[in-house]
Design an enzyme around this catalytic site. Structure first.
Site, PDB file in Angstrom:
ATOM      1  N   ASP A 142      -3.176   1.026 -10.421  1.00 46.15           N
ATOM      2  CA  ASP A 142      -4.667   1.265 -10.804  1.00 46.15           C
ATOM      3  C   ASP A 142      -4.907   2.784 -11.222  1.00 46.15           C
ATOM      4  OD1 ASP A 142      -5.307   2.510  -8.278  1.00 46.15           O
ATOM      5  OD2 ASP A 142      -4.859   0.709  -7.452  1.00 46.15           O
ATOM      6  N   GLY A 150      10.178  -0.278  -8.249  1.00 43.98           N
ATOM      7  CA  GLY A 150      10.296   0.908  -7.654  1.00 43.98           C
ATOM      8  C   GLY A 150      11.610   1.081  -6.518  1.00 43.98           C
ATOM      9  N   GLN A 207       1.672 -11.712 -10.650  1.00 44.82           N
ATOM     10  CA  GLN A 207       0.509 -11.921  -9.883  1.00 44.82           C
ATOM     11  C   GLN A 207      -0.798 -12.431 -10.642  1.00 44.82           C
ATOM     12  OE1 GLN A 207       0.453  -8.222  -7.645  1.00 44.82           O
ATOM     13  NE2 GLN A 207       0.569  -7.199  -9.508  1.00 44.82           N
ATOM     14  N   PRO A 224       7.405  -9.018  -3.381  1.00 49.25           N
ATOM     15  CA  PRO A 224       7.950  -7.806  -3.583  1.00 49.25           C
ATOM     16  C   PRO A 224       7.836  -6.631  -3.027  1.00 49.25           C
ATOM     17  CG  PRO A 224       6.637  -8.738  -5.507  1.00 49.25           C
ATOM     18  CD  PRO A 224       6.389  -9.618  -4.221  1.00 49.25           C
ATOM     19  N   ASP A 253       2.018   3.513  -2.967  1.00 49.90           N
ATOM     20  CA  ASP A 253       0.944   2.726  -2.893  1.00 49.90           C
ATOM     21  C   ASP A 253       0.877   1.388  -3.131  1.00 49.90           C
ATOM     22  OD1 ASP A 253      -1.786   2.564  -3.253  1.00 49.90           O
ATOM     23  OD2 ASP A 253      -1.859   3.605  -5.106  1.00 49.90           O
ATOM     24  N   SER A 254       1.311   0.697  -2.211  1.00 48.38           N
ATOM     25  CA  SER A 254       1.720  -0.695  -2.441  1.00 48.38           C
ATOM     26  C   SER A 254       0.728  -1.636  -1.775  1.00 48.38           C
ATOM     27  CB  SER A 254       2.994  -1.171  -1.566  1.00 48.38           C
ATOM     28  OG  SER A 254       2.601  -1.255  -0.038  1.00 48.38           O
ATOM     29  N   THR A 255       0.830  -2.970  -2.453  1.00 47.98           N
ATOM     30  CA  THR A 255       0.170  -4.019  -1.552  1.00 47.98           C
ATOM     31  C   THR A 255       0.478  -4.386  -0.390  1.00 47.98           C
ATOM     32  OG1 THR A 255       1.784  -5.521  -2.586  1.00 47.98           O
ATOM     33  CG2 THR A 255      -0.282  -5.038  -4.094  1.00 47.98           C
ATOM     34  N   ASP A 256       0.123  -5.204   0.168  1.00 45.08           N
ATOM     35  CA  ASP A 256       0.579  -5.730   1.690  1.00 45.08           C
ATOM     36  C   ASP A 256       2.038  -6.014   1.835  1.00 45.08           C
ATOM     37  OD1 ASP A 256      -2.007  -5.592   2.528  1.00 45.08           O
ATOM     38  OD2 ASP A 256      -2.483  -7.843   2.195  1.00 45.08           O
ATOM     39  N   HIS A 291      -7.569   6.494  -1.901  1.00 44.34           N
ATOM     40  CA  HIS A 291      -7.039   7.261  -2.892  1.00 44.34           C
ATOM     41  C   HIS A 291      -6.589   8.807  -2.403  1.00 44.34           C
ATOM     42  CE1 HIS A 291      -7.626   3.963  -5.827  1.00 44.34           C
ATOM     43  NE2 HIS A 291      -6.259   3.881  -5.442  1.00 44.34           N
TER      44      HIS A 291
HETATM   45  N1  AG3 Z   1      -3.127  -0.769  -1.910  1.00 41.08           N
HETATM   46  C1  AG3 Z   1      -3.668  -1.334  -0.788  1.00 41.08           C
HETATM   47  C2  AG3 Z   1      -3.804  -2.839  -0.749  1.00 41.08           C
HETATM   48  C3  AG3 Z   1      -3.704  -3.426   0.626  1.00 41.08           C
HETATM   49  C4  AG3 Z   1      -5.187  -4.203   0.655  1.00 41.08           C
HETATM   50  N2  AG3 Z   1      -4.875  -5.316   1.382  1.00 41.08           N
HETATM   51  C5  AG3 Z   1      -5.640  -6.392   1.384  1.00 41.08           C
HETATM   52  N3  AG3 Z   1      -6.596  -6.524   0.906  1.00 41.08           N
HETATM   53  N4  AG3 Z   1      -5.226  -7.539   2.041  1.00 41.08           N
HETATM   54  C6  AG3 Z   1      -4.268  -0.720  -3.012  1.00 41.08           C
HETATM   55  C7  AG3 Z   1      -3.781  -0.009  -4.181  1.00 41.08           C
HETATM   56  C8  AG3 Z   1      -4.733   0.868  -4.476  1.00 41.08           C
HETATM   57  N5  AG3 Z   1      -4.200   1.899  -5.437  1.00 41.08           N
END
Ligand code: AG3
Length: 282
Positions: free
Chosen positions: A89, A141, A34, A166, A159-162, A65
């Site tokens: 992070d 993971g 990414q 992946p 603790d993922s992204t949208d 967090h």
């Molecule tokens: N995890 C959630 C991110 C989702 C945010 N989505 C967005 N901005 N469209 C973030 C990782 C923090 N440790």
């Protein structure tokens, strides 16, 4: 997107966006997975985006967090072994390590570059990375949980992204079934579950998938997160063989570490379901 001194994340399909005034972009790289960008903003401190989406700002990451970690850890009767999926992070890791009962944390992040960049630009989030209880792994993971020994974790934090690319597999039944197996008898899984206002369909599908994976109780908590879509965010918890309705209140009130958002009142309030969400989840 960066234009005329503003960074903007447009919220696809929602006709809305967040903008932060930026002083300068201080880092920009394309990793194997990414695009990782770091901005210095005028009023939110340092900002990290992945593929143009807000992940962390100095100013408001504490809410996310703390809510991804403390409610689950104060619900489990004795969390010793914790697995964090994603979380590159290291902000969630730092909160988890505040708990003295925790003996071992595996953090499994796909993209090592997210952690390396965070070490440089978010040193306070990475302050606990040298804790001997912390074990950082950079791999997939989903596979990690598949390969994990049955009953080997007390708490799994996703603790993922949208849920695109992946990360999509981290919201599905097959993954939750693997989590169920990898968790101890009283185990709890918690995953970030997007915006209650924008993504209630996703939250509903997570509830269904977690129940199909045999979890006894499933519940969603919510909290403000002003830099994420709609400014309102959620985490969904599932517990193997007990209710999520009670938590270790005394331990929570007497916690020997500082929090900035989480406390016992927030714990109770965060699980109160807004009427529309309650109805959507019926
Ligand atoms: N995890 C959630 C991110 C989702 C945010 N989505 C967005 N901005 N469209 C973030 C990782 C923090 N440790």
């Amino acid at each position: 997107m960066q234009k005329d001194g503003w960074y903007t994340e447009e919220w696809a399909g929602q006709g809305s966006a967040i903008s932060l005034r930026v002083k300068e972009k201080v880092h920009d790289e394309q990793s194997v997975y990414q695009r990782i960008e770091i901005f210095e903003t005028e009023t939110f401190g340092t900002l990290m985006t992945l593929d143009g989406l807000v992940m962390v700002t100095d100013r408001d990451n504490f809410v996310y967090h703390e809510m991804m970690s403390h409610p689950a850890l104060f619900t489990h009767h004795h969390p010793r072994k914790v697995l964090i999926i994603g979380g590159g992070d290291c902000g969630t890791l730092r909160e988890v390590l505040k708990h003295d009962e925790v003996e071992h944390v595996d953090q499994v992040e796909l993209d090592e570059r997210v952690t390396r960049v965070s070490e440089r630009f978010f040193p306070e989030l990475c302050a606990a990375n040298d804790d001997p209880r912390a074990h950082l792994h950079f791999q997939d993971g989903i596979q990690w949980v598949k390969d994990a020994k049955a009953g080997s974790y007390d708490v799994i934090i996703v603790d993922s992204t949208d849920p695109v690319g992946p990360a999509a597999g981290l919201f599905g039944q097959a993954f939750y079934a693997d989590c169920y197996r990898a968790l101890n008898r009283d185990g709890i899984v918690v995953g970030q579950s997007e915006s209650p206002l924008f993504h209630s369909d996703l939250i509903k599908s997570m509830h269904e998938a977690l129940r199909q994976a045999n979890f006894l109780d499933v519940a969603t908590l919510h909290f403000p997160q002003c830099t994420y879509p709609s400014g309102w965010w959620s985490a969904t918890l599932a517990r193997k063989d007990a209710t999520l309705a009670t938590f270790r209140e005394e331990a929570c009130c007497e916690r020997p570490f500082a929090t900035r958002y989480y406390n016992d009142g927030i714990h109770r309030a965060a699980f109160a379901s807004p009427e529309f969400l309650f109805k959507a989840l019926l």
